[in-house]
Design a protein around this motif. Structure first.
Motif, PDB file in Angstrom:
ATOM      1  N   ASN A 178       0.844  -1.209   0.000  1.00 52.05           N
ATOM      2  CA  ASN A 178       0.000   0.000   0.000  1.00 52.05           C
ATOM      3  C   ASN A 178       0.875   1.253   0.000  1.00 52.05           C
ATOM      4  O   ASN A 178       2.091   1.168   0.190  1.00 52.05           O
ATOM      5  CB  ASN A 178      -0.975  -0.010   1.187  1.00 52.05           C
ATOM      6  CG  ASN A 178      -0.272   0.210   2.510  1.00 52.05           C
ATOM      7  OD1 ASN A 178       0.645   1.024   2.639  1.00 52.05           O
ATOM      8  ND2 ASN A 178      -0.696  -0.524   3.530  1.00 52.05           N
ATOM      9  N   ASP A 179       0.241   2.406  -0.188  1.00 53.16           N
ATOM     10  CA  ASP A 179       1.002   3.657  -0.213  1.00 53.16           C
ATOM     11  C   ASP A 179       0.636   4.570   0.941  1.00 53.16           C
ATOM     12  O   ASP A 179       1.071   5.714   0.984  1.00 53.16           O
ATOM     13  CB  ASP A 179       0.738   4.392  -1.534  1.00 53.16           C
ATOM     14  CG  ASP A 179       1.431   3.703  -2.691  1.00 53.16           C
ATOM     15  OD1 ASP A 179       2.562   3.210  -2.498  1.00 53.16           O
ATOM     16  OD2 ASP A 179       0.836   3.647  -3.780  1.00 53.16           O
ATOM     17  N   ASN A 180      -0.187   4.079   1.875  1.00 52.37           N
ATOM     18  CA  ASN A 180      -0.702   4.993   2.899  1.00 52.37           C
ATOM     19  C   ASN A 180      -0.004   4.914   4.254  1.00 52.37           C
ATOM     20  O   ASN A 180      -0.459   5.486   5.218  1.00 52.37           O
ATOM     21  CB  ASN A 180      -2.215   4.779   3.075  1.00 52.37           C
ATOM     22  CG  ASN A 180      -2.544   3.306   3.216  1.00 52.37           C
ATOM     23  OD1 ASN A 180      -1.761   2.556   3.808  1.00 52.37           O
ATOM     24  ND2 ASN A 180      -3.672   2.891   2.674  1.00 52.37           N
ATOM     25  N   THR A 230       3.808   5.478   6.315  1.00 52.35           N
ATOM     26  CA  THR A 230       5.199   5.919   6.203  1.00 52.35           C
ATOM     27  C   THR A 230       6.103   4.732   6.571  1.00 52.35           C
ATOM     28  O   THR A 230       5.648   3.760   7.176  1.00 52.35           O
ATOM     29  CB  THR A 230       5.502   7.075   7.170  1.00 52.35           C
ATOM     30  OG1 THR A 230       5.394   6.580   8.508  1.00 52.35           O
ATOM     31  CG2 THR A 230       4.546   8.239   6.967  1.00 52.35           C
TER      32      THR A 230
END
Lengths: 245, 245
Positions: free
Chosen positions: A68-70, A72
């Protein structure tokens, strides 16, 4: 998709080694369970090297793709550490190039092996060091260590079931007295055969106790015959310490 | 019949404390199993003090009567160590007077408590130290420690279920920085209430982080009220270190 590399410490005592296998507790198995818990899907991981049952790590590197990209990088690290069992800990996590593969891209692997030479055992160090209650002649061990350095055929120092090319490059073998009763053997090389470090340590202790002369090590290497070298040192003293890329 | 005293180290991690209880693994239970194996009969043992679940020992003293006359002291020590589990080890065994009782004859008990203050945990020290990742002001802790010394009513520092006389004599509380990240709290006294050392350590960390002033310790002692003192420090940092007779 981001590729990340984790620097992972683990206490090898209660694992059947690094590599995932069905029905037994392995580091890779527990690591991928944690990945699945956090990302809610199966995520594959790639380690820089296998370690055997009972062998520890301070610097194993494990790479995986973040699905995922959400989150950090710091979030991912904290989330994984919060679900990993208490004998695995991610010391560092960082984003790396998309094609990163720790096994094939490692330029140097460093192993540490600890010997504890006091006459009486220390139960708080069991599973952490090899209790080897004998006097060791460090100078002789250092002389013997020189014979391992360089590019050589290590057939005499491999595990019987390792069918890979036996020629390996060892950059350096150091013997360091950490304290009166603790000796560290540090082995640096590009890549290693199965059991190779433990077989080197077993041989060095034979020299340290005076059973063998340092020169015999050269003969054992030249024999290219596993039966010429002594038994492996036990796993509990060995740490996969650091990997340079 | 010879009476002997064993100086016993154990790793408390996998024990439900020292004292024998049915259906759980205890140090005394495992010790008496070993006695039965060697002497082929039930032999009772007497320890110098109980330790709670997870608390370690370096110097617990356990006395027992040897039911035969055909083994030397060294034979008995070696035989017991060969059948004891790997987390118990007899460091010393010696013959003592027939009426020796370690619990009642102890003149001084010394406990060690280890704090590990690095920001990141060290998995090889888990179950060995209390990972307490905060800066500690050692000078303030030393000032606070002075208030514990002397003969005092330690009602504020006992476990709720300890109904014994709360007046105890503490000879000395030392705070020693072993290395950058390891702090040792050494507590010397005649005898202790249940959880007393861990409650003292919990209080000293509150002073070390600056939450409390050193002077508050005197007020907590004078209150004679368990609810005034903070939570106990966890068991894994505590070692029953030494007993003087």
């Amino acid at each position: 998709m981001r590729m990340v590399a984790a620097t992972v410490a683990y206490d090898g005592t209660n694992f059947y080694g690094y590599q995932g296998q069905r029905n037994v507790r392995t580091v890779q198995g527990e690591f991928e369970k944690a990945l699945q818990k956090i990302f809610k899907e199966k995520v594959l991981s790639h380690g820089a090297g296998r370690t055997d049952t009972g062998v520890h790590s301070y610097g194993q590197t494990i790479a995986f793709k973040v699905p995922n990209d959400n989150m950090t990088i710091q979030n991912i690290k904290d989330a994984l550490n919060s679900v990993l069992p208490s004998d695995i800990y991610i010391r560092n996590l960082e984003q790396v190039e998309k094609n990163f593969n720790p096994r094939f891209m490692a330029k140097k692997r460093i192993y540490h092996y600890y010997l504890y030479t006091k006459k009486d055992p220390d139960i708080f160090l069991r599973n952490r060091v090899w209790w080897f209650p004998y006097d060791l002649d460090i100078d002789k061990m250092r002389k013997a260590a020189r014979h391992f350095e360089g590019e050589k055929d290590f057939s005499s120092f491999k595990s019987g079931n390792d069918e890979r090319n036996p020629v390996r490059q060892i950059d350096r073998v150091r013997i360091i007295r950490m304290s009166k009763n603790i000796i560290l053997i540090r082995v640096e090389g590009v890549s290693f055969l199965r059991r190779m470090v433990r077989n080197i340590v077993g041989t060095l202790t034979k020299v340290g106790t005076g059973t063998w002369t340092p020169e015999i090590v050269r003969e054992i290497i030249e024999a290219k015959d596993r039966s010429k070298a002594p038994a492996s040192a036990p796993p509990e003293g060995l740490y996969f310490y650091k990997i340079l890329f």
